[in-house]
Design an enzyme around this catalytic site. Structure first.
Site, PDB file in Angstrom:
ATOM      1  N   GLY A   1      -1.288  -7.588   7.484  1.00 21.71           N
ATOM      2  CA  GLY A   1       0.077  -7.103   7.601  1.00 21.71           C
ATOM      3  C   GLY A   1       0.507  -6.855   9.025  1.00 21.71           C
ATOM      4  O   GLY A   1       1.363  -7.548   9.570  1.00 21.71           O
ATOM      5  N   HIS A   2      -0.092  -5.853   9.667  1.00 23.72           N
ATOM      6  CA  HIS A   2       0.390  -5.390  10.964  1.00 23.72           C
ATOM      7  C   HIS A   2       0.431  -6.509  11.997  1.00 23.72           C
ATOM      8  O   HIS A   2       1.476  -6.760  12.617  1.00 23.72           O
ATOM      9  CB  HIS A   2      -0.484  -4.236  11.464  1.00 23.72           C
ATOM     10  CG  HIS A   2      -0.022  -3.645  12.749  1.00 23.72           C
ATOM     11  ND1 HIS A   2       1.042  -2.765  12.819  1.00 23.72           N
ATOM     12  CD2 HIS A   2      -0.459  -3.818  14.015  1.00 23.72           C
ATOM     13  CE1 HIS A   2       1.236  -2.425  14.089  1.00 23.72           C
ATOM     14  NE2 HIS A   2       0.339  -3.044  14.829  1.00 23.72           N
TER      15      HIS A   2
ATOM     16  N   HIS B   1       0.859  -1.183   0.000  1.00 27.18           N
ATOM     17  CA  HIS B   1       0.000   0.000   0.000  1.00 27.18           C
ATOM     18  C   HIS B   1       0.901   1.240   0.000  1.00 27.18           C
ATOM     19  O   HIS B   1       1.146   1.834   1.043  1.00 27.18           O
ATOM     20  CB  HIS B   1      -0.917  -0.007   1.224  1.00 27.18           C
ATOM     21  CG  HIS B   1      -1.983   1.049   1.209  1.00 27.18           C
ATOM     22  ND1 HIS B   1      -3.232   0.856   1.745  1.00 27.18           N
ATOM     23  CD2 HIS B   1      -1.983   2.305   0.724  1.00 27.18           C
ATOM     24  CE1 HIS B   1      -3.950   1.960   1.592  1.00 27.18           C
ATOM     25  NE2 HIS B   1      -3.204   2.862   0.982  1.00 27.18           N
TER      26      HIS B   1
ATOM     27  N   HIS C   1       6.453   4.097   4.155  1.00 25.02           N
ATOM     28  CA  HIS C   1       6.798   2.671   4.279  1.00 25.02           C
ATOM     29  C   HIS C   1       7.148   2.152   2.892  1.00 25.02           C
ATOM     30  O   HIS C   1       8.296   2.296   2.473  1.00 25.02           O
ATOM     31  CB  HIS C   1       5.697   1.871   4.978  1.00 25.02           C
ATOM     32  CG  HIS C   1       4.300   2.322   4.718  1.00 25.02           C
ATOM     33  ND1 HIS C   1       3.724   2.287   3.464  1.00 25.02           N
ATOM     34  CD2 HIS C   1       3.351   2.811   5.560  1.00 25.02           C
ATOM     35  CE1 HIS C   1       2.479   2.730   3.546  1.00 25.02           C
ATOM     36  NE2 HIS C   1       2.221   3.065   4.796  1.00 25.02           N
TER      37      HIS C   1
ATOM     38  N   GLU D   1      -2.603  -1.706  -3.170  1.00 26.81           N
ATOM     39  CA  GLU D   1      -3.689  -0.922  -2.586  1.00 26.81           C
ATOM     40  C   GLU D   1      -3.331   0.563  -2.624  1.00 26.81           C
ATOM     41  O   GLU D   1      -2.156   0.927  -2.563  1.00 26.81           O
ATOM     42  CB  GLU D   1      -3.905  -1.301  -1.121  1.00 26.81           C
ATOM     43  CG  GLU D   1      -4.292  -2.734  -0.872  1.00 26.81           C
ATOM     44  CD  GLU D   1      -4.505  -3.010   0.606  1.00 26.81           C
ATOM     45  OE1 GLU D   1      -5.142  -4.026   0.915  1.00 26.81           O
ATOM     46  OE2 GLU D   1      -4.038  -2.217   1.455  1.00 26.81           O
TER      47      GLU D   1
ATOM     48  N   HIS E   1      -8.023  -5.669   7.588  1.00 29.61           N
ATOM     49  CA  HIS E   1      -7.780  -4.618   8.577  1.00 29.61           C
ATOM     50  C   HIS E   1      -8.011  -5.150   9.987  1.00 29.61           C
ATOM     51  O   HIS E   1      -9.118  -5.523  10.356  1.00 29.61           O
ATOM     52  CB  HIS E   1      -8.622  -3.360   8.359  1.00 29.61           C
ATOM     53  CG  HIS E   1      -7.914  -2.102   8.805  1.00 29.61           C
ATOM     54  ND1 HIS E   1      -7.790  -1.742  10.131  1.00 29.61           N
ATOM     55  CD2 HIS E   1      -7.258  -1.158   8.107  1.00 29.61           C
ATOM     56  CE1 HIS E   1      -7.113  -0.614  10.221  1.00 29.61           C
ATOM     57  NE2 HIS E   1      -6.761  -0.244   9.009  1.00 29.61           N
ATOM     58  N   ASP E   2      -6.923  -5.204  10.745  1.00 32.30           N
ATOM     59  CA  ASP E   2      -6.933  -5.637  12.148  1.00 32.30           C
ATOM     60  C   ASP E   2      -7.316  -7.105  12.328  1.00 32.30           C
ATOM     61  O   ASP E   2      -7.705  -7.511  13.426  1.00 32.30           O
ATOM     62  CB  ASP E   2      -7.852  -4.750  12.989  1.00 32.30           C
ATOM     63  CG  ASP E   2      -7.280  -3.350  13.181  1.00 32.30           C
ATOM     64  OD1 ASP E   2      -6.077  -3.165  12.931  1.00 32.30           O
ATOM     65  OD2 ASP E   2      -8.032  -2.452  13.577  1.00 32.30           O
TER      66      ASP E   2
ATOM     67  N   THR F   1      -3.414   5.008   8.843  1.00 33.97           N
ATOM     68  CA  THR F   1      -3.799   3.772   8.172  1.00 33.97           C
ATOM     69  C   THR F   1      -5.203   3.977   7.616  1.00 33.97           C
ATOM     70  O   THR F   1      -5.868   4.960   7.944  1.00 33.97           O
ATOM     71  CB  THR F   1      -3.755   2.579   9.159  1.00 33.97           C
ATOM     72  OG1 THR F   1      -4.017   1.362   8.436  1.00 33.97           O
ATOM     73  CG2 THR F   1      -4.780   2.744  10.274  1.00 33.97           C
TER      74      THR F   1
END
Length: 237
Positions: A213-214, A43, A50, A70, A190-191, A100
């Site tokens: 990812g995170h 992204h 990043h 993305e 997401h999350d 984010t």
């Protein structure tokens, strides 16, 4: 089987914190694929805090699974996507200063814009996905712009999962059913993590891909990258 696409933005964040090229994002992508990931997600943002635009060009040469790019479809982003021609472009309405992604498209308000962008990308053979909140009317709007897929923004689900998982997933189930009704492919992200992923996977019909990812990179600090990817893959069986 639902595919796992590993978002490697956080690898680039760590690299950028010290400069240089350690960790190397290209090698990280290769390793993620070698360890079982079925896709690589990036992204890039305008400030390149990043993933850098050059990273995307470098990754094009090595990614052998599905490459998913993305981002907000600005002219610069669309130029990049058209040159790379990834398997999938996921359109996200994030502001340049957003930490984010924090909201999905209003697919009705932005119908004309999304229709034009999606047509351009599909003419190049790029599968399109648009980031949406779990609202049935947003899925209906997505059908109007002729997207191939939607990616459900799962932050609300993740935040409320431990309080009442059935209530947390209810709007996502309705959205997933609506996507099936319109013949739209379903992604989610997401999350998502090792606690909430399996229930999402087992509950939503037709879930084709999750982008993580995170949480995955955080888990890899403790479990190692190869083991972590395998742990996530097990949640998707």
């Amino acid at each position: 089987m639902t595919k796992l696409s590993v978002n490697i933005n956080k690898i680039a964040t760590l690299r950028n914190a010290r400069g240089g090229d350690r960790p190397n994002v290209v090698q990280a992508a290769r390793d993620c694929e070698r360890f079982g990931a079925q896709g690589i997600t990036v992204h890039p943002r305008p400030d390149e805090r990043h993933i850098r635009y050059q990273d995307v060009y470098d990754l094009k040469e090595v990614v052998t699974t599905e490459f998913n790019i993305e981002g907000n479809p600005t002219p610069e982003f669309l130029k990049l996507v058209k040159e790379i021609k990834p398997a999938q472009a996921t359109l996200v309405p994030d502001a340049p200063d957003a930490i984010t992604s924090n909201a999905g498209w209003d697919t009705l308000k932005h119908k004309d814009f999304l229709t034009d962008v999606i047509l351009e990308l599909k003419e190049l053979g790029i599968r399109t996905s648009i980031f949406v909140d779990p609202e049935e009317r947003m899925i209906e709007g997505a059908a109007l712009v002729d997207t191939d897929r939607v990616e459900l923004y799962t932050e609300a689900y993740a935040s409320n999962f431990h309080k009442d998982r059935e209530k947390a997933i209810a709007p996502y189930l309705k959205a997933a059913q609506k996507a099936q009704e319109f013949g739209i492919g379903l992604n989610a992200g997401h999350d998502l993590d090792l606690d909430n992923l399996k229930y999402l996977h087992d509950t939503l019909p037709g879930l084709l891909e999750v982008s993580i990812g995170h949480a995955l990179i955080c888990d890899a600090l403790y479990f190692g990258l190869e083991n972590t990817i395998q742990l996530y893959l097990r949640q998707l069986k």
